[in-house]
Write an enzyme that holds these catalytic residues in place. Structure first.
Site, PDB file in Angstrom:
ATOM      1  N   LYS A  42       0.845  -1.200   0.000  1.00 13.23           N
ATOM      2  CA  LYS A  42       0.000   0.000   0.000  1.00 13.23           C
ATOM      3  C   LYS A  42       0.874   1.241   0.000  1.00 13.23           C
ATOM      4  CE  LYS A  42      -1.843   2.721   3.055  1.00 13.23           C
ATOM      5  NZ  LYS A  42      -1.980   4.055   2.447  1.00 13.23           N
ATOM      6  N   GLU A  76      10.244   0.480  10.332  1.00 16.29           N
ATOM      7  CA  GLU A  76      11.239   1.543  10.159  1.00 16.29           C
ATOM      8  C   GLU A  76      10.488   2.837  10.417  1.00 16.29           C
ATOM      9  OE1 GLU A  76      12.981   4.384   9.193  1.00 16.29           O
ATOM     10  OE2 GLU A  76      13.015   3.860   7.070  1.00 16.29           O
ATOM     11  N   CYS A  97      13.156  10.307   7.641  1.00 15.48           N
ATOM     12  CA  CYS A  97      13.096   9.786   9.002  1.00 15.48           C
ATOM     13  C   CYS A  97      14.456   9.835   9.691  1.00 15.48           C
ATOM     14  CB  CYS A  97      12.555   8.360   8.989  1.00 15.48           C
ATOM     15  SG  CYS A  97      13.305   7.356   7.712  1.00 15.48           S
ATOM     16  N   GLU A 104       9.559  14.615  16.357  1.00 13.77           N
ATOM     17  CA  GLU A 104       9.959  14.615  14.956  1.00 13.77           C
ATOM     18  C   GLU A 104       9.111  15.629  14.199  1.00 13.77           C
ATOM     19  OE1 GLU A 104       9.168  10.990  12.742  1.00 13.77           O
ATOM     20  OE2 GLU A 104      11.070  11.225  11.699  1.00 13.77           O
TER      21      GLU A 104
END
Lengths: 476, 301
Positions: free
Chosen positions: A183, A257, A291, A388
């Site tokens: 996806k 991840e 990331c 983040e």
């Protein structure tokens, strides 16, 4: 005398997008069961690029069933050398269609064409090429004399490197003999759908690769599906946690991840101009939608002012604007939602007392934009040092001793990556040993290679992608 | 093969030459030797390489070696994969030549060529994996970063198998060049022509000149010059004696190994039992031309 840049736009004519895309199930494009459609837009202009299907649980079920059939009937038992040749074909077709895919990626994602052309596409092709070579060498990879595939992998990927993340997921899965249902992210489905065409051009057996587009609910249906043997997810830590809970008590394997808040540590003996380039690359590469971005700059107090002066000078040179312009360094923020998140956290930086500085640059009227920004006077308690941001925002902190640098660098629930800048080799290696992060870049940042494992410590997830180690998540 | 029949168009025959430094010279000695097909009929005159040709080939291999080794392993893998792509396109030609030279029926010859192409692909894929499989960090008892990495030994001389003119040849050459070595190979003495055709494939793919150099001629004449050559780093005697040669006593191989001792070449002895070239080759032929380099670096603030 000042020479300004003339526009150097990459041509859109290499991409021939359809107005509407279905799901890719069992080797063919099919309509989604439900009536829902979603639009994918160019974040630089807010122009609608195409409509794509929204896969519901029934569609996911069809895709998983196709993947299961393909695994049982064809792919799982196929000799590795034959699987290898399919993957080499895919690698070659990605190379052949690289420019088209790069332009499509920049249109859908907002990233500069320079990055999609020079980073995303070469790496995506390399990932398939590298793992093609593993398909017939699995017994040499250190996982026993006769490693076996897991079966059907359900894979959910993010919007920051759409095609590259697809390659990270699909290449090792297929090399190991698994079939996949993937996806793509809601806002960036296009290159995955072009990749489906590539599977057709490669004559990949139907059902080996299935692409289901949709929002988070589609991903949830995939992750929860009983017919999936392995889940691979790249995305936020919050969603990763949910998935880990969902899979608890099942026999499904999981690799994650997730997010990061990497420290980029600059010592006083670092080559400062080189370090400044690395800091800029570390946080402004891909608009900071990375990331492993070096979002916390830890600079030794003695060179703080010097580094900041050089850094601001360099940031002022960054060219923000049209992603398809070959001169552009920083493109568009991927979505309105992400832009709101960046603004909200930056506002928190102001409110908590950090000092904001943004590069002086004109931003386009339409689309989603955020100027390259840094905050000084940041403490470890500030939200912009802990959360983040996933945008072009750098938080600058200082340290005096190597021990203090380590303590601050590791003071985060994340552990994906870190950077160290110093001319002293022994110090770099000492720092690398102390840092709780899966990737440590020394005197460089944001470099990737299919031969090099990538993945996080702590709440940045588990499992590694890349190289020999990247096979482990797809073998038993 | 089209025969030169009356009424048919007369075929243009090919001159089979050596392949040295990316070029196709005749032997500097001006000699050739008669190559016969499996049924003993005249096939062609092939260049009969001399001592001078062997020495020229070593110079070409040495010249090409640093650049080849310096290419990123990933790029080397792509270059070698490209060879397989070109091989695939010339499958019919190879099948005809292998069939005619080795006396194989067409279906069997095609199988052998398929296996040779797949073997080439297999070794191409090793280029960017050998380092990770054979190298690694060493847990030494001290504050040191300690990392071992395989590196190519340099110039490798190979006596190719005598019976398997293409699959055997590919199986001994591809692993040597995949890791960054360059090679001087003496083709099968009795069936040298598929090797020359392979050289044409190498010349028209992306492999730099000098990475693979091919000599045709008499093994007993050429091999001693390579075995005693001080700029050759390793010597593969697969086709020089014993099970895969025309000289089963192994006397020549022993003499070559003794000559190779002068500069301590790495020597791969002839197989004791004939090699099954269709079997999974494992990593053996990758390992023997690799040196392991270990780097120490202190760790500390």
């Amino acid at each position: 005398m000042v020479f300004d840049y003339a526009p150097a736009p990459e041509s859109r004519s290499v991409v021939d997008l359809r107005s509407s895309y279905g799901l890719f199930i069992d080797g063919a494009f099919v309509d989604a069961t439900g009536p829902d459609r979603m639009k994918t837009v160019n974040p630089a202009t807010e122009e609608v690029l195409a409509e794509v299907g929204v896969a519901d649980a029934a569609d996911v079920d069809r895709a998983v069933a196709a993947a299961r059939r393909a695994h049982t009937a064809v792919w799982g038992a196929m000799p590795g050398r034959e699987r290898a040749k399919y993957l080499y074909r895919i690698a070659r077709i990605v190379q052949e269609r690289a420019r088209e895919l790069a332009v499509a990626e920049s249109l859908d994602n907002g990233k500069p064409i320079r990055e999609s052309r020079d980073v995303d596409l070469p790496l995506a092709a390399a990932w398939f090429f590298h793992y093609a070579g593993w398909a017939d060498k699995l017994e040499h990879a250190g996982f026993g004399p006769d490693p076996q595939p897991l079966g059907v992998a359900g894979q959910v990927i993010p919007w920051n490197f759409p095609l590259l993340m697809l390659a990270w997921k699909i290449a090792p899965a297929l090399a190991c003999g698994n079939t996949v249902v993937l996806k793509p992210a809601e806002t960036t489905p296009l290159t995955a759908l072009l990749f489906a065409e590539i599977c057709q051009q490669a004559d990949l057996p139907p059902g080996v690769v299935n692409i289901v587009t949709g929002p988070g609910a589609t991903g949830q249906a995939l992750v929860e599906h009983a017919g999936v043997d392995k889940v691979a997810f790249t995305g936020s830590t919050a969603v990763g946690r949910q998935i880990a809970r969902t899979l608890a008590g099942t026999s499904k394997r999981l690799t994650l991840e997730l997010g990061g808040k990497a420290a980029n540590v600059v010592f006083e003996d670092a080559p400062l101009d080189q370090a400044v380039e690395g800091i800029v690359n570390g946080i402004f590469f891909n608009q900071g939608h990375v990331c492993c971005a070096g979002s916390r700059l830890l600079v030794q107090e003695s060179v703080h002012d010097d580094v900041l002066e050089r850094l601001k000078r360099r940031m002022a040179e960054l060219r923000v604007g049209d992603p398809l312009d070959k001169n552009t360094d920083v493109g568009a923020i991927n979505s309105a939602a992400q832009l709101a998140r960046i603004r909200e956290l930056s506002a928190a930086g102001d409110a908590e007392g950090a000092e904001r500085w943004s590069a002086p640059c004109a931003l386009p009227d339409h689309g989603f934009w955020f100027a390259p920004t840094l905050f000084t006077g940041v403490t470890q308690a500030h939200r912009i040092a802990r959360e983040e941001i996933f945008g072009p925002v750098l938080s600058v902190l200082t340290f005096r001793t190597p021990a203090e640098a380590v303590a601050k660098a590791n003071n985060t629930p994340y552990g994906l990556s870190a950077g160290v800048w110093s001319e002293k080799g022994s110090r770099i290696l000492w720092m690398a040993a102390q840092l709780r992060a899966g990737v440590v870049w020394a005197n460089t940042f944001n470099v990737f290679d299919p031969a090099s494992p990538f993945g996080g410590y702590k709440e940045s997830g588990y499992g590694r992608e890349g190289g020999r180690h990247g096979l482990e998540g797809y073998l038993r | 093969m089209t025969a030169d029949r009356p009424g048919d168009r007369l075929t243009v025959r090919k001159t089979f030459k050596l392949y040295i430094g990316g070029a196709f010279p005749r032997s500097e000695s001006g000699r050739s030797f008669v190559v016969r097909d499996a049924e003993g009929r005249f096939w062609a005159n092939a260049a009969q390489a001399s001592r001078k040709d062997a020495r020229d080939a070593v110079v070409a291999a040495r010249t090409a070696q640093p650049g080849w080794a310096a290419r990123a392993p990933y790029l080397r893998g792509q270059v070698l994969y490209r060879v397989a792509e070109v091989l695939e396109g010339r499958k019919a030609q190879f099948a005809a030549e292998v069939g005619r030279g080795e006396g194989l029926a067409a279906p069997r010859a095609e199988e052998v060529v398929d296996a040779a192409i797949d073997r080439w692909v297999w070794y191409a894929g090793w280029a960017d994996k050998v380092g990770q499989v054979l190298g690694g960090a060493n847990p030494v008892a001290g504050p040191y970063f300690n990392l071992s990495t395989p590196e190519p030994t340099g110039v490798v001389a190979v006596v190719a198998p005598q019976e398997s003119s293409l699959l055997g040849l590919v199986s001994v050459v591809a692993p040597v060049v995949a890791t960054g070595n360059t090679v001087v190979v003496i083709a099968s003495e009795r069936v040298p022509l598929p090797a020359v055709t392979l050289a044409e494939v190498l010349a028209t793919s992306d492999v730099p000149g000098g990475v693979v150099n091919l000599l045709t001629g008499r093994v007993a004449e050429i091999a001693p010059w390579l075995a005693s050559h001080l700029d050759v780093d390793a010597l593969d005697l697969t086709g020089a004696g014993g099970a895969d040669s025309d000289e089963p006593t192994g006397q020549l191989a022993g003499e070559l190994e003794a000559a190779a001792a002068e500069n301590l070449k790495r020597v791969r002895r002839p197989p004791v039992v004939p090699e099954d070239w269709t079997a999974d080759p494992g990593m053996d032929r990758l390992r023997w031309t690799l040196e392991i380099k270990t780097v120490w670096h202190p760790v500390g603030v």
